[in-house]
Design a protein around this motif. Structure first.
Motif: not given
Length: 215
Positions: A24-49
């Motif tokens: 979802y957020f990787d798609a927003i990252r690619k939009m030309p009208n988004v002026e802030i650079s986004i780096q999405a990191i997939n944690m693949h679960g693992g719990g809050y810690r």
């Protein structure tokens, strides 16, 4: 002749629970009208810690904000996880009290991101999440939905849009809310409010990331 200074784009980092949020957020990252650079990191679960460990060791160069997007259902179902969620909250609050880069936004989707997805639909009235995804969204099961790489596009078709979700969130009480000030490239979290009585109730403060991105 001096070289022209290179202007770095403002950057936020988004730590996600799994594939659905990442796509979802990787798609927003690619939009030309988004002026802030986004780096999405997939944690693949693992719990809050796992989130706490990762954000502690990550560098802060160039970041204006860090978003940690987690599912809230684990805190209700597993006693140890509620304590770990408190640790994660305390760490974010402590970092924000330093008034230095980056600001930390903890976002709790309760019970999960699939609930947030349902909020995109004007026909969703708060009922069973899995039923809505299979019957109204037309997916065979919840896993098929989670594996959809074009999830952003799907949630912005027909009767679905994130602006519909944002309107619904305005009327909600929330487990966690981050109050912040935004001045040019500076984002400062001034206060974090937590209402533990809302554990187990559907809510989200994911609106905060859309406000920062101005989308």
């Amino acid at each position: 002749m001096s070289k022209p200074q290179r202007q770095l784009k403002k950057k936020i980092v988004i730590y996600c629970e799994g594939d659905t949020e990442y796509n979802y957020f990787d798609a927003i990252r690619k939009m030309p009208n988004v002026e802030i650079s986004i780096q999405a990191i997939n944690m693949h679960g693992g719990g809050y810690r796992n989130f706490l460990t990762e954000i502690r060791k990550s560098g802060n160069y160039g970041k204006i904000a860090t978003f940690i997007i987690i599912d809230g259902d684990r805190a209700e179902q597993v006693p140890q996880e509620k304590e770990r969620l408190k640790e994660l909250m305390d760490y974010c609050k402590m970092q924000n009290e330093k008034k230095s880069y980056p600001s930390y936004f903890l976002v709790v989707n309760n019970p999960d991101f699939e609930y947030v997805a349902c909020l995109h639909d004007e026909h969703y009235k708060g009922g069973n999440i899995e039923q809505h995804i299979t019957k109204n969204f037309g997916f065979k099961d919840i896993e098929k939905f989670k594996g959809n790489e074009k999830i952003y596009d799907f949630l912005h078709k027909d009767s679905r849009h994130h602006k519909i979700m944002l309107e619904k969130i305005k009327r909600q009480k929330k487990l966690i809310e981050n109050e912040y000030e935004k001045k040019s490239v500076i984002i400062t979290v001034t206060e974090t409010k937590i209402d533990w009585d809302l554990i187990g109730q559907k809510s989200t403060n994911i609106n905060e990331i859309f406000e920062i991105l101005e989308v």
